[in-house]
Design a protein around this motif. Structure first.
Motif, PDB file in Angstrom:
ATOM      1  N   ILE A  10      -5.275  14.573  35.797  1.00  0.00           N
ATOM      2  CA  ILE A  10      -3.877  14.280  36.276  1.00  0.00           C
ATOM      3  C   ILE A  10      -3.655  15.000  37.768  1.00  0.00           C
ATOM      4  O   ILE A  10      -4.185  15.736  38.074  1.00  0.00           O
ATOM      5  CB  ILE A  10      -2.966  14.598  35.443  1.00  0.00           C
ATOM      6  CG1 ILE A  10      -2.827  16.225  35.217  1.00  0.00           C
ATOM      7  CG2 ILE A  10      -3.261  13.992  34.171  1.00  0.00           C
ATOM      8  CD1 ILE A  10      -1.758  17.026  34.350  1.00  0.00           C
ATOM      9  N   LYS A  11      -2.729  14.398  38.257  1.00  0.00           N
ATOM     10  CA  LYS A  11      -2.283  14.769  39.694  1.00  0.00           C
ATOM     11  C   LYS A  11      -0.899  15.254  39.764  1.00  0.00           C
ATOM     12  O   LYS A  11       0.070  14.635  39.082  1.00  0.00           O
ATOM     13  CB  LYS A  11      -2.766  13.662  40.756  1.00  0.00           C
ATOM     14  CG  LYS A  11      -4.138  13.321  40.949  1.00  0.00           C
ATOM     15  CD  LYS A  11      -4.410  12.104  41.455  1.00  0.00           C
ATOM     16  CE  LYS A  11      -4.002  12.038  42.902  1.00  0.00           C
ATOM     17  NZ  LYS A  11      -4.172  11.012  43.822  1.00  0.00           N
ATOM     18  N   TYR A  12      -0.368  16.355  40.625  1.00  0.00           N
ATOM     19  CA  TYR A  12       0.944  16.558  41.000  1.00  0.00           C
ATOM     20  C   TYR A  12       1.692  16.748  39.666  1.00  0.00           C
ATOM     21  O   TYR A  12       2.759  16.211  39.491  1.00  0.00           O
ATOM     22  CB  TYR A  12       1.543  15.260  41.849  1.00  0.00           C
ATOM     23  CG  TYR A  12       0.565  14.906  43.204  1.00  0.00           C
ATOM     24  CD1 TYR A  12      -0.237  16.008  43.776  1.00  0.00           C
ATOM     25  CD2 TYR A  12       0.190  13.506  43.235  1.00  0.00           C
ATOM     26  CE1 TYR A  12      -0.843  15.624  44.818  1.00  0.00           C
ATOM     27  CE2 TYR A  12      -0.652  13.223  44.424  1.00  0.00           C
ATOM     28  CZ  TYR A  12      -1.193  14.166  45.108  1.00  0.00           C
ATOM     29  OH  TYR A  12      -2.091  14.007  46.092  1.00  0.00           O
ATOM     30  N   LEU A  13       1.250  17.472  38.636  1.00  0.00           N
ATOM     31  CA  LEU A  13       1.922  17.810  37.467  1.00  0.00           C
ATOM     32  C   LEU A  13       3.109  18.411  38.246  1.00  0.00           C
ATOM     33  O   LEU A  13       2.964  19.160  39.011  1.00  0.00           O
ATOM     34  CB  LEU A  13       1.289  18.551  36.789  1.00  0.00           C
ATOM     35  CG  LEU A  13       1.902  19.027  35.365  1.00  0.00           C
ATOM     36  CD1 LEU A  13       2.085  18.018  34.462  1.00  0.00           C
ATOM     37  CD2 LEU A  13       1.212  20.262  34.663  1.00  0.00           C
ATOM     38  N   ARG A  14       4.553  18.256  37.675  1.00  0.00           N
ATOM     39  CA  ARG A  14       5.675  18.932  38.131  1.00  0.00           C
ATOM     40  C   ARG A  14       6.742  19.024  37.143  1.00  0.00           C
ATOM     41  O   ARG A  14       6.761  17.945  36.280  1.00  0.00           O
ATOM     42  CB  ARG A  14       6.274  18.354  39.477  1.00  0.00           C
ATOM     43  CG  ARG A  14       6.505  16.875  39.405  1.00  0.00           C
ATOM     44  CD  ARG A  14       6.642  16.306  40.693  1.00  0.00           C
ATOM     45  NE  ARG A  14       6.990  14.712  40.558  1.00  0.00           N
ATOM     46  CZ  ARG A  14       6.033  13.724  40.650  1.00  0.00           C
ATOM     47  NH1 ARG A  14       4.753  14.224  40.411  1.00  0.00           N
ATOM     48  NH2 ARG A  14       6.268  12.453  40.474  1.00  0.00           N
ATOM     49  N   TRP A  68       3.799  13.671  35.960  1.00  0.00           N
ATOM     50  CA  TRP A  68       2.677  13.494  36.433  1.00  0.00           C
ATOM     51  C   TRP A  68       2.164  12.293  37.040  1.00  0.00           C
ATOM     52  O   TRP A  68       2.667  11.236  36.969  1.00  0.00           O
ATOM     53  CB  TRP A  68       1.639  14.055  35.570  1.00  0.00           C
ATOM     54  CG  TRP A  68       1.249  13.207  34.413  1.00  0.00           C
ATOM     55  CD1 TRP A  68       0.231  12.435  34.459  1.00  0.00           C
ATOM     56  CD2 TRP A  68       2.155  13.452  33.219  1.00  0.00           C
ATOM     57  NE1 TRP A  68       0.314  11.742  33.051  1.00  0.00           N
ATOM     58  CE2 TRP A  68       1.281  12.204  32.375  1.00  0.00           C
ATOM     59  CE3 TRP A  68       3.095  13.867  32.629  1.00  0.00           C
ATOM     60  CZ2 TRP A  68       1.811  11.882  31.006  1.00  0.00           C
ATOM     61  CZ3 TRP A  68       3.514  13.577  31.484  1.00  0.00           C
ATOM     62  CH2 TRP A  68       2.732  12.549  30.688  1.00  0.00           C
ATOM     63  N   SER A  82      -1.481   9.716  38.119  1.00  0.00           N
ATOM     64  CA  SER A  82      -2.837   9.497  37.768  1.00  0.00           C
ATOM     65  C   SER A  82      -3.558   8.511  38.965  1.00  0.00           C
ATOM     66  O   SER A  82      -2.743   7.905  39.475  1.00  0.00           O
ATOM     67  CB  SER A  82      -3.036   8.978  36.372  1.00  0.00           C
ATOM     68  OG  SER A  82      -2.596   7.964  36.138  1.00  0.00           O
ATOM     69  N   GLN A 108       2.481   6.697  37.704  1.00  0.00           N
ATOM     70  CA  GLN A 108       3.273   8.067  37.340  1.00  0.00           C
ATOM     71  C   GLN A 108       3.906   7.814  35.918  1.00  0.00           C
ATOM     72  O   GLN A 108       4.342   6.944  35.679  1.00  0.00           O
ATOM     73  CB  GLN A 108       4.469   8.057  38.123  1.00  0.00           C
ATOM     74  CG  GLN A 108       5.280   9.261  38.019  1.00  0.00           C
ATOM     75  CD  GLN A 108       6.319   9.206  39.467  1.00  0.00           C
ATOM     76  OE1 GLN A 108       6.132   9.951  40.529  1.00  0.00           O
ATOM     77  NE2 GLN A 108       7.542   8.726  39.244  1.00  0.00           N
ATOM     78  N   GLU A 132       0.899  23.130  44.472  1.00  0.00           N
ATOM     79  CA  GLU A 132       0.373  22.657  43.257  1.00  0.00           C
ATOM     80  C   GLU A 132       0.732  23.832  42.004  1.00  0.00           C
ATOM     81  O   GLU A 132       1.100  23.211  41.066  1.00  0.00           O
ATOM     82  CB  GLU A 132      -1.159  22.269  43.359  1.00  0.00           C
ATOM     83  CG  GLU A 132      -1.513  21.944  41.967  1.00  0.00           C
ATOM     84  CD  GLU A 132      -3.139  21.455  42.231  1.00  0.00           C
ATOM     85  OE1 GLU A 132      -3.755  20.928  41.358  1.00  0.00           O
ATOM     86  OE2 GLU A 132      -3.694  21.870  43.210  1.00  0.00           O
ATOM     87  N   LYS A 158       3.640  23.346  38.707  1.00  0.00           N
ATOM     88  CA  LYS A 158       3.205  23.350  37.306  1.00  0.00           C
ATOM     89  C   LYS A 158       3.766  24.403  36.314  1.00  0.00           C
ATOM     90  O   LYS A 158       3.960  24.021  35.115  1.00  0.00           O
ATOM     91  CB  LYS A 158       1.539  23.488  37.283  1.00  0.00           C
ATOM     92  CG  LYS A 158       0.882  22.450  37.868  1.00  0.00           C
ATOM     93  CD  LYS A 158      -0.897  22.748  37.800  1.00  0.00           C
ATOM     94  CE  LYS A 158      -1.622  21.745  38.603  1.00  0.00           C
ATOM     95  NZ  LYS A 158      -2.965  22.062  38.526  1.00  0.00           N
TER      96      LYS A 158
END
Length: 412
Positions: free
Chosen positions: A38-42, A57, A59, A91, A186, A190
């Motif tokens: 996964i990318k840019y989890l927030r 997040w 993908s 997203q 990053e 998270k």
């Protein structure tokens, strides 16, 4: 947009409230990630962070059954995929409810049999808290933003959430800038709840013409404000002993997309504040309340901006304690103002500075209401906000950790 089946939602809520949803590790939280990148989890702020959390997040490809697995419960995610800057952004958004205050939770992102590594968050409680405030992180090279942000987080490991007061990126349509902004912070994204504020640069396309801030609106699923035309552009939330209001100052840029922002927002603001019983009231808005003279432009007078004219009376009538603004890339403490003049019984106004690499050297001529001005030539800075039932404290630091300003308010 994929909607959560009502039966699935009720089942998940029953799990959360039925005793099997508890904090800490258990055997259902697997320790080794399995094929889910996964990318840019927030984590995005919610109305009440003592009881809920919003997880978002991205993908590289479409997920089939995205969810958040948290202590044995799977909370289905909404597919919030959108297209901007010529690319489809895969997203997902999950709203987690019925949490316990002051509790640490562990979670994973899952998609069928695939899952991510374990992440954590801690819910708030009705006592003291610390937040970090950044502003104007827009950059030509987001390394500076990353350095400022990491210094702030390193020096304040007890911070519970953080704010970016608008102009998060330099160009709102440029997806590479958003990627750079996300990448540089990053780790804190998270772990900590993020409070975004809409700035004017979020409203520009690649040709530097005004456009609807599609990326900002889609990237940050902030609390609902109950309006049809201004969804996610202004909102409010509670945290500890404070009520926060986030306002949209982009009526000039966005008038063509939805008119009457000022009056709609004022009405909403009055109704919103009438509902809160929190001891402190704090406003966050991108554009500043003062108007500065500019070197080389003698025709521009010192005074108050349209934001100040429109909203300072509202802040003061509604009993706001502090207003944080941005936009001018300079730190200025104005002290407490009421009826547009110095008044110890008024609202504290802080212009927060900048956290990126776009600077305006020798541009502004000091305002008569400025009490504290950042050291010149000006560089980046960040603020901390600490609040409990009796004291509200604001501190401004250079990235090195040097304290350049401090002010406190107290209540019995």
């Amino acid at each position: 947009m994929k909607k959560i089946n009502r039966r699935t939602f009720i089942k998940a809520a029953a799990i959360l409230t039925g005793g099997t949803f508890f904090a800490g590790c258990n055997d259902n939280l697997r320790e080794v990630a399995k094929n889910l990148d996964i990318k840019y989890l927030r984590q995005i702020i919610t109305v009440d962070s003592s009881k809920s959390r919003c997880i978002m997040w991205q993908s590289d490809s479409k997920l089939n059954a995205p969810a958040v697995e948290i202590n044995g419960a799977k909370i289905p995610a909404v597919d919030s995929t959108f297209t901007d800057d010529g690319q489809e952004i895969f997203q997902y958004t999950a709203q987690i409810e019925n949490l316990s205050p002051a509790t640490e939770y562990q979670f994973k992102i899952v998609d069928g049999e695939n899952f991510s590594k374990t992440f954590t968050f801690k819910t708030s409680y009705d006592k003291n808290f610390k937040a970090i405030i950044f502003s104007d992180s827009q950059s030509a090279d987001y390394k500076t933003w990353g350095e400022v942000a990491r210094a702030a987080f390193q020096k304040n490991p007890d911070a519970e959430f953080f704010v970016d007061l608008g102009d998060i990126v330099d160009n709102g349509e440029d997806r590479l800038q958003w990627q750079s902004w996300f990448t540089e912070i990053e780790t804190p994204l998270k772990k900590l709840a993020f409070v975004p504020v809409l700035g004017n640069h979020e409203c520009y396309n690649r040709d530097w013409k005004v456009r609807f801030p599609a990326a900002y609106i889609n990237y940050f699923a902030v609390p609902d404000n109950g309006t049809k035309d201004f969804s996610r552009r202004f909102y409010s939330f509670d945290y500890g002993a404070a009520h926060f209001v986030i306002l949209d100052s982009q009526w000039d840029e966005l008038e063509q997309f939805a008119p009457n922002l000022i009056e709609t927002q004022k009405k909403w603001l009055r109704e919103d504040v009438a509902k809160t019983s929190k001891k402190w009231k704090i406003a966050l808005i991108h554009k500043d309340v003062l108007q500065y003279r500019i070197n080389g432009r003698p025709e521009r007078a010192e005074g108050f901006s349209d934001v100040g004219v429109e909203f300072m009376p509202e802040f003061e009538n509604l009993g706001f304690d502090v207003v944080f603004s941005a936009h001018l890339h300079t730190y200025r403490n104005r002290g407490r103002l009421k009826n547009f003049v110095d008044d110890d019984g008024g609202t504290l106004y802080i212009l927060t500075g900048l956290s990126g690499d776009v600077r305006y050297p020798n541009l502004w001529i000091n305002h008569a209401l400025d009490k504290v001005i950042a050291p010149q030539p000006e560089t980046d800075n960040f603020l901390t906000l600490e609040v409990d039932e009796k004291i509200l404290s604001v501190k401004c630091f250079l990235p090195s950790g040097e304290l350049i300003d401090e002010i406190s308010l107290s209540k019995v």
